[in-house]
Scaffold this motif. Structure first.
Motif, PDB file in Angstrom:
ATOM      1  N   PRO A 103      -8.980  -7.814   0.150  1.00 41.11           N
ATOM      2  CA  PRO A 103      -8.224  -7.559   1.383  1.00 41.11           C
ATOM      3  C   PRO A 103      -8.215  -8.717   2.360  1.00 41.11           C
ATOM      4  N   ASP A 157     -11.465   4.750   3.935  1.00 44.73           N
ATOM      5  CA  ASP A 157     -11.871   3.772   2.923  1.00 44.73           C
ATOM      6  C   ASP A 157     -11.681   2.322   3.373  1.00 44.73           C
ATOM      7  N   GLU A 208      -3.610  -2.896  -8.732  1.00 38.37           N
ATOM      8  CA  GLU A 208      -3.965  -4.175  -9.345  1.00 38.37           C
ATOM      9  C   GLU A 208      -3.153  -4.392 -10.618  1.00 38.37           C
ATOM     10  N   GLN A 230      -8.715   0.607   3.984  1.00 38.63           N
ATOM     11  CA  GLN A 230      -7.675  -0.051   3.205  1.00 38.63           C
ATOM     12  C   GLN A 230      -6.309  -0.024   3.894  1.00 38.63           C
ATOM     13  N   ASP A 255      -4.498  -1.825  -0.532  1.00 38.94           N
ATOM     14  CA  ASP A 255      -5.074  -1.285  -1.762  1.00 38.94           C
ATOM     15  C   ASP A 255      -4.000  -0.880  -2.762  1.00 38.94           C
ATOM     16  N   ASP A 284      -1.040  -1.575   3.821  1.00 37.29           N
ATOM     17  CA  ASP A 284      -1.858  -0.954   2.779  1.00 37.29           C
ATOM     18  C   ASP A 284      -2.359  -2.075   1.877  1.00 37.29           C
TER      19      ASP A 284
END
Length: 299
Positions: A151, A179, A201, A181, A198, A196
């Motif tokens: 992040p 969390d 991936e 994120q 998060d 955001d």
């Protein structure tokens, strides 16, 4: 011919940027310094041989030998010590993202550029993607964006892009999830952005929804083709700065403080105003060593 000095060979950027500059007739990589934290001597020597550059043992020794500098080291804790001497000498300087890891470093970089008048450029190349440039014409007042990865290191892509889409300083950061994120950020012109950090991936994408005079979306994948589309305009911007035709100091410094402020908002689960980030000075620091220990360049 603009002779460029490269400080740090850690990432894939030096090779890519040097190759793109080699295709032009107005700029070249003339000097190189590397810390050895990621690459070995053989790689550095090969890079210099391939691009006709002189390798320096001391980065400051190249100040008088170049017209502009690129600070490309992945270790953001070194960015201040690398960039400030060049800026103070009046050398236009690019600093790769993230600009710096502490508010003290950000302030020192800003002050050095302001004192000398040397143009400051850099940050993420994502804002220079042609699709993002089109979003910038919409005068957005609400933006939703999603990214992936670390992040702080990769979060800079989202924040730098938003600071191009919204030409105003930030005024408030509010964490939106437990969390750490997702955050909402308000800007001085009344615009709001939801970040955001998060995203998937697996997808490896940066996505933007912009609402203004029109509503539009952009998704940028982490592919070689997409990188090519943004790197050319990014280097055009750098060379414009090298010629004294642009200076991105204001947006880069505000974006760097926003990136640090987001980390505070997440870690302490509370709203953060900009004057608090200013007041924290060097005490507000993001340690680069855990990221660096696990870092591997794409090539």
């Amino acid at each position: 011919m603009i002779e460029v000095g490269v400080l740090g060979l850690d990432t894939s950027h030096p090779e890519k940027f040097a190759s793109l500059l080699a295709d032009r007739d107005d700029a070249t990589v003339a000097a190189v310094w590397d810390s050895g934290e990621v690459r070995d001597d053989a790689y550095a020597d090969s890079f210099c041989a391939n691009h006709g550059a002189t390798r320096y043992a001391d980065p400051q020794a190249m100040i008088d030998a170049v017209d502009a500098a690129m600070v490309l080291a992945v270790d953001w804790s070194l960015h201040r010590s690398m960039a400030v001497p060049f800026l103070e000498a009046g050398v236009p300087t690019m600093i790769d993202k993230p600009l710096a890891g502490s508010t003290g470093d950000v302030a020192a970089i800003s002050a050095a550029a302001e004192r000398s008048g040397a143009p400051l450029f850099g940050g993420s190349a994502v804002p220079f993607h042609p699709a993002i440039a089109k979003l910038g014409e919409m005068n957005a007042d609400t933006v939703f964006c999603s990214g992936f990865g670390d992040p702080f290191y990769y979060g800079a892509h989202l924040i730098d892009t938003v600071r191009v889409l919204i030409d105003a300083d930030w005024s408030r950061i509010e964490p939106l999830d437990s969390d750490g994120q997702v955050a909402a950020v308000q800007f001085e012109d009344g615009s709001t952005v939801t970040f955001d950090f998060d995203g998937s991936e697996t997808d490896g994408t940066f996505a933007f929804l912009s609402v203004g005079e029109r509503t539009d979306t952009v998704t940028i994948e982490s592919t070689a083709a997409e990188l090519e589309r943004m790197y050319g305009p990014f280097l055009d911007g750098f060379l414009a700065a090298a010629r004294g035709r642009r200076d991105d100091r204001r947006r880069l410094i505000d974006g760097a403080r926003l990136l640090l402020g987001v980390q505070v908002a997440f870690e302490e689960a509370r709203t953060v105003p900009p004057d608090e980030i200013e007041a924290r000075s060097a005490a507000m620091t993001i340690d680069s060593s855990p990221f660096l220990a696990n870092y591997e360049p794409y090539y």
